[in-house]
Design a protein around this motif. Structure first.
Motif, short mmCIF file in Angstrom:
data_model
loop_
_atom_site.label_atom_id
_atom_site.label_comp_id
_atom_site.label_asym_id
_atom_site.label_seq_id
_atom_site.Cartn_x
_atom_site.Cartn_y
_atom_site.Cartn_z
N TRP A 173 -47.13 -8.23 -5.91
CA TRP A 173 -46.03 -7.91 -6.81
C TRP A 173 -44.95 -7.23 -5.99
O TRP A 173 -45.19 -6.24 -5.33
CB TRP A 173 -46.53 -6.99 -7.95
N TYR A 196 -46.82 -4.65 -3.52
CA TYR A 196 -48.24 -4.30 -3.59
C TYR A 196 -49.03 -5.60 -3.57
O TYR A 196 -48.69 -6.56 -4.25
CB TYR A 196 -48.51 -3.54 -4.89
N ASN A 241 -53.09 -3.52 -0.12
CA ASN A 241 -52.13 -2.82 0.73
C ASN A 241 -50.79 -2.75 0.02
O ASN A 241 -50.52 -3.52 -0.90
CB ASN A 241 -51.99 -3.49 2.10
N MET A 242 -49.98 -1.76 0.41
CA MET A 242 -48.68 -1.65 -0.23
C MET A 242 -47.61 -1.25 0.77
O MET A 242 -47.92 -0.72 1.84
CB MET A 242 -48.73 -0.68 -1.41
N CYS B 20 -49.10 4.07 -7.79
CA CYS B 20 -50.47 3.56 -7.82
C CYS B 20 -51.13 3.62 -6.45
O CYS B 20 -51.98 2.82 -6.14
CB CYS B 20 -50.52 2.15 -8.38
N LEU B 24 -55.38 2.35 -3.47
CA LEU B 24 -55.80 2.07 -2.10
C LEU B 24 -57.10 2.79 -1.75
O LEU B 24 -57.68 2.57 -0.69
CB LEU B 24 -54.72 2.49 -1.11
#
Lengths: 684, 543
Positions: A173, A196, A241-242, B20, B24
């Protein structure tokens, strides 16, 4: 395979759209492993020529007959003839290649849906907000049936059946906003956003060794018998992961450009500890389009120059891919592998993992500088660009030996510095003469690679061949994972024995008497593309080459004399005291240095014509009549021609596994096959 | 204005997504938390821990365990009873050939595996001892006593190899990771103290021949016997009479217990028929359900030590890789010592070529040696430890696993340790040492001796303990190594069966690249990877 695409402009400030691709496949595969002990290709190479493919019914050797008499299921062809069993197979893993092919039936069915849905909002002028949701999901099922086959006491397998089912759902996203505005000659732009990504996997697998019937339509797990030995497995996993990212840019009068980027990335706790999970990566770039300067206008005309731009950039990148999962922490593992039968019953063992915890490991980072130039001349017919880059990779994520007294075996650390630099050139020319148009493009990239700072005080060994010495090393001052071998000084004319260089002069050949014999990294790679088109016909020729890499030939075990090997290892070897012009010493299984000597290292430079494709596009007038918008048919020769002096199979694919340390060692990987392709492209 | 609201709610969504980050935090699956597991360990869970510690130590000769095949073949290659063996003079060069040549380097495989193996046992046992809280549970306390013994035993291995390995007698904190060498005296004192403590807490087997009911665990008397072995090894090396006297007392307690005896039929040693026999004090149980084939590389000892493929094997023998080859010197010694090749100890330990030819061959199979010959062979073949097809689990495929328990301490060794200790303490004043040695000779069906001499003791050990990797350490501690091993690896032998038309052994003698004994071999090298990973670890002299 199918696609569904749609876009809808809901309001003048809102657009929504969706792209979806569906594909389904059925695959039957052979073992294409990169080592000779279990790949079918290797079994073809190492099979000796004196074993017949199949036996006549009256010429079955006694050793095979005794296996048949023992009631074992020897492999036979469709007519019931017994496949040849090498007399030497007891001493190795040598199977008849046809048996390797037929001993296993396996099929994988998979289904996948990929897509992206997006919305673009323009709440105020010059600002676009985008939200994009991408996904990929599907399953694959594999059913495998291993036939009961008995060749010798060592090469045989019992009947077994395995089935597995794997699901995977990936989504991403992304949300970002773009703003751009012009004031007179000034252009500014800004972007900020986040993304994300998450992957959920799950699967189950089972195997058994007994079925109610072994008829082909019973070869499913449903038909296992209760008394069968069965295994079950499966575990759901989530990885995520982000990132946050942003960019600001400014340009003046289409002449001066400057841009700054910043991104922050984090992986889930399987990679790094919470404290160190985030990596921060800035970069800046600047450009000057010289050709847009007023003072250039006369020069441009004089030189037929249409475009000239100078570029420079500096940036930081990060990487954690070298890390396995949860390598920073020590945990307890429970497994029957560590179990024991102490008092009549089996106890599943529990023991600490072999990792010395290091919660301080962090991202490995690369800092790269790039300077370049783009040029277009002669009415855009000539294009040229050149780039020079210099990249320093710091704090390599390395697995290294932990002090043994801690009870752990290894620890991950950030250490070392590797430098890569090189120049990349691209040159193109395109033109048309009447209905005939053509284009030619060439590129060349040089690579210089050096370990500037080692990850440990001494050279670190990488790849070992068979039961012999390590042959690749990571060491300060040398290329990454270079080949280190014994060096043949000369071949004794009287005995044919190889005489090795004794570098340390201690009178004996020891592992210290080795030196660099090459590197699996080429000095430069290059490519050539040729396009031609004439009245609906088009021709494409693609070539690619690599120069200056070396490979150590390790496909056949030098200590397994009965196996087949390259003919030239014998024909080009010393034969007797009056031999001349030989390249190799006498074949000698007891020479423990030869198989890891420089005489086994070859120049692996090659040039390949990767593709020759000839196409014909049916004129629009004709295709319109059958309600198509375009129709093109083509024929293509892919990977058909290779020019190389390398004696092994395929210098392009040959290296051990996928790890960098196997670079430069040929263990018999599956070569790229030649393909003849016929195709049709249709658009509606 | 509507679009502004939508944009604002959009921005809110992005921020929410940004919050958020805890998505993780994904805990690792299928692992146990170290702290919780030990703190709350039940008796069953404590036994799961010690089961894996035994496996790490002994593991049925698993390649990576302390007493694995790497250690076995490396130490064998260093003594005068063995040649390295294998498929050629270049087979597994770095592992064993160069050990046979006395060209060992600090990068060799066996020391690396040993070092890591020893300390993983010690670490594992330290976890059990320190992290499981004090308890009155008998089963847990037995596990703790076993852990204390096993770490001492592992440390003894380390001291015999390297002399001054770091003593990790507790769980190391991060600032203690890089330990320096520990003086041998200090380590030996610690080992003797732990073994004494363990012996006082461990149960004894219930009666003679009750090994199977007791299981493959360390018993009170096995712990005492090992303590005697440690005391004799170091007491003899340092001429410490008190330590020797204590060793003799420990060993005597084992003998006096009457719980162990010598089996009559030596041919059952290292065969499944010998599993849990009254002669074994400590063994690894190779059972149908001991975890194989979960780990397919478990317990390949008989594939390694099986006969070389240059020999046409009888029907019931599986040819292996030919390691653990017997030297001609040992063959001749044993024939002379036993007084003939038909004596049970000779024949159950090694075979001559003629004895191999007389084995059970199927019709149509021609016994003999293939034309390529057999490297590292002078006409003698190992017999103990070879691969009998009937001893394997009935599994298809290349890899074979033996049902044979791996014995680690036999009563015969206890008797010989006692004889030597008594001889050194007071020249065997009461004759009990002589009696112990004669018990071993009686079982071997050779004449008893009337008095002990050091040579008699040394020869008896050599004849009895061929399969047990004691010889190299014996030669070093007796000071006999420089003489006995001075020519090691300088000549290589290849055997081709009979010379054509005769029954004379056809042996090719080749000049080797061996260096023979050098004094640095009094201690083995610390692995290079360890001295470079740990700057405080000092390499042994000469390496």
């Amino acid at each position: 395979m199918g696609q569904i695409n749609a876009e809808y402009k809901a309001k003048d400030w809102l657009t929504v759209g969706v792209n979806t691709t569906i594909d389904r496949s059925v695959r039957r595969a052979l073992s294409e492993s990169s080592t000779t002990s279990d790949s079918i290709f290797a079994s073809i190479i190492i099979s000796d020529p004196i074993t017949p493919f199949i036996y006549d019914d009256n010429s079955i050797p006694a050793r095979v007959q005794s296996v048949i008499d023992g009631g074992y299921k020897v492999p036979r062809d469709a007519n019931g003839h017994v496949y040849g069993v090498s007399a030497f197979s007891d001493q190795s893993y040598l199977w008849n290649p046809q048996v390797m092919l037929e001993r296993r039936d396996t099929e994988t069915q998979s289904f996948r849906v990929r897509g992206v849905a997006y919305a673009n909002l323009t709440p105020v002028k010059d600002l676009v907000i985008t939200s994009r949701f991408g996904f990929q999901g599907g399953y694959s099922h594999t059913n495998t049936y291993n036939h009961e086959v008995y060749m010798t006491t060592k090469n045989n397998q019992a009947m077994s059946i395995t089935g597995s089912s794997n699901d995977r759902l990936y989504y991403q996203w992304e949300n970002f906003a773009n703003y751009s505005k012009s004031f007179g000659k000034h252009d500014i732009s800004a972007m900020a956003g986040m993304s994300y990504q998450q992957t959920n996997t799950d699967g189950i697998r089972g195997s058994a060794n007994q079925l109610t019937s072994e008829a082909p339509n019973f070869r499913y797990l449903d038909n296992t018998v209760n008394t069968a030995q069965m295994t079950l497995g499966g575990q759901p996993e989530v990885r995520a992961n982000m990132s946050y990212f942003g960019r600001i840019g400014y340009s003046y009068d289409n002449r001066y450009f400057i841009q700054a980027n910043f991104r922050a990335d984090a992986y889930d706790s399987s990679k790094l500890d919470r404290q160190h999970r985030w990596g921060y990566f800035p970069s800046v770039s600047a450009g000057w389009t010289v050709s847009n300067e007023p003072f250039m206008q006369n020069v441009k005309q004089a030189l037929s120059l249409s475009f000239l731009k100078l570029r420079a950039s500096w940036g930081v990148n990060g990487n954690v891919n070298a890390l396995g999962e949860y390598q920073y922490a020590s945990v307890l593992e429970s497994s029957s592998d560590y179990g024991n039968n102490l008092e009549g019953t089996f106890l599943v063992g529990v023991r600490p993992s072999k990792i010395l915890p290091n919660r301080n490991i962090r991202w490995e980072t690369s800092r790269q500088v790039d300077v370049g130039l783009d040029l277009r001349m002669f009415k855009e017919r000539l294009t040229f660009s050149v780039d020079w880059y210099n990249k320093d990779t710091h704090d390599l994520l390395t697995r290294t030996t932990a002090p043994g007294n801690t009870g752990a075996e290894y620890v991950y650390v950030n250490a070392g510095l590797v430098n890569n630099h090189g120049t990349e050139f691209e040159l193109g020319w395109k033109d048309s003469i009447g209905d005939f148009s053509y284009g030619i493009n060439a590129n060349l990239s040089t690579v210089h690679n050096k370990v500037v700072k080692g990850t440990s005080p001494d050279r670190v060994p990488g790849q070992k061949i068979w039961s012999s010495y390590d042959v690749t090393y990571f060491e300060e001052g040398y290329p990454l994972w270079y080949l280190r071998t014994f060096m043949v000084d000369h071949i004794d004319q009287a005995t044919g024995a190889a005489v090795y260089k004794d570098f340390d002069g201690d009178g004996a050949i020891t592992p210290d008497d080795r030196d660099i014999a090459g590197s699996g990294i080429p000095d430069f790679t290059y490519g050539l593309t040729l396009n031609m088109a004439y009245k609906g016909f088009d021709l494409l020729v693609l070539g690619a080459g690599s120069q200056g890499a070396e490979l150590l030939y390790a496909v056949t075990r030098a200590d397994a004399l009965q196996q087949n090997t390259l003919k030239s290892f014998y024909t080009d070897a010393w034969q007797n005291a009056s031999s001349t012009g030989y390249k190799y010493p006498k074949p000698d299984a007891n020479d423990k240095f030869y198989r890891t000597s420089n005489l086994r290292v070859y120049d692996a430079s090659f040039f390949k014509i990767k593709q020759i494709q000839l196409g014909y596009t049916v004129p629009r007038k004709l295709v319109k009549k059958i309600a198509l918008s375009s129709l093109r048919a083509y024929v293509s020769l892919d990977d058909w021609f290779t020019f190389t002096k390398y004696p092994g199979l395929d210098p392009e694919t040959s290296h051990v596994g996928s790890s960098a340390s196997g670079l430069g060692v040929d263990f018999g990987s599956y070569p790229i096959s030649r393909k003849l392709v016929f195709g049709v492209n249709v658009s509606f | 204005m509507k679009r502004i609201y939508i944009a604002l709610s959009f921005a809110a969504l992005i921020l929410a997504a940004g919050a958020c980050q805890n998505k993780l935090d994904i805990p690792q699956k299928s692992v146990l938390s170290t702290e919780d597991y030990y703190t709350n360990a039940t008796a069953d869970e404590a036994e799961a821990l010690i089961a894996s510690a035994y496996k790490l130590y002994w593991g049925g000769r698993d390649v990576t365990c302390v007493n694995g095949i790497e250690k076995m073949l490396f130490l064998n290659s260093l003594d005068d009873d063995h040649y390295p063996g294998g498929g050629s003079f270049a087979d597994a060069t770095y592992q064993f050939q160069e050990a046979g040549n006395y060209n060992v380097t600090s990068a060799d495989t066996a020391p690396k595996i040993m070092y890591k193996g020893v300390y993983s046992v010690i670490y594992h046992c330290n976890l059990i001892l320190e992290k499981i809280p004090e308890t009155t549970d008998e089963r847990i306390n037995r596990v703790k006593a076993e852990a204390n013994f096993l770490r001492a035993l592992a440390m003894f291995d380390a001291v015999r190899w390297w002399g001054t390995p770091p003593l990790a007698d507790h769980l190391l904190s991060q600032d203690e990771y890089y330990q320096a060498n520990t003086p041998t005296d200090e380590s030996i004192a610690w080992i003797l103290a732990q073994m004494k403590d363990a012996a006082s807490k461990l149960p004894a087997i219930k009666g003679k021949g009750q090994q199977e009911a007791f299981g493959a665990r360390i018993s009170k008397h096995a712990a005492l016997a090992f303590r005697g072995k440690v005391g004799l090894w170091y007491g003899q090396k340092t001429n410490n009479k008190q330590m020797l006297a204590e060793a003799a007392a420990d060993l005597y307690e084992v003998i006096k217990s009457g719980l162990y005896g010598l089996v009559e039929d030596m041919f059952i040693l290292e065969r499944p028929m010998g599993d849990f026999c009254e002669e074994y004090l400590f063994e690894h149980n190779s059972a149908d359900n001991d975890g194989f084939p979960g780990n397919p590389q478990n317990d390949l000892r008989h594939m390694w030590t099986g006969w070389p493929d240059g020999l046409v094997a009888p029907e019931n023998i599986y040819t292996g890789w030919g390691w653990n080859a017997v030297s001609g010197d040992f063959g001749r010694f044993l024939e002379a010592h036993e007084g003939g090749i038909e004596k049970p100890r000779f024949k159950s330990t090694i075979h001559t070529y003629e004895q191999v030819l007389a084995m059970d061959y199927a019709e149509g199979k021609t016994p003999g040696v293939l034309p390529k010959g057999i490297c590292h062979n002078e006409g003698y073949f190992t017999y103990r430890g070879i691969a009998f097809l009937s001893d394997f689990y009935d599994i298809p495929g290349f890899w074979k696993y033996s049902r044979t328990n791996a014995a680690m301490l036999r009563y015969a060794e206890v008797l010989l340790l006692y004889a030597e200790a008594k001889f050194l303490v007071d020249n065997d004043a009461d004759g009990s040492g002589l009696e112990a040695l004669n018990e071993v000779r009686r079982r071997a069906q050779i004449p008893e001796v009337s008095a002990l001499t050091y040579q008699i003791i040394k020869d008896e050990r050599r004849a009895e303990l061929f399969y047990e990797q004691e010889r190299y350490f014996d030669l070093v501690r007796w000071g006999d190594a420089p003489e006995v091993l001075k020519n090691k690896g300088k000549k290589l032998y290849k055997f081709y069966g009979y010379k054509p038309g005769t029954t004379e052994w056809n042996i090719e003698v080749i000049d080797g690249t061996g260096s023979g004994w050098q004094d640095k071999y009094n201690l083995l090298p610390f692995p290079f990877e360890q001295t470079s990973a740990n700057p405080n670890l000092k390499q042994n002299p000469g390496w």
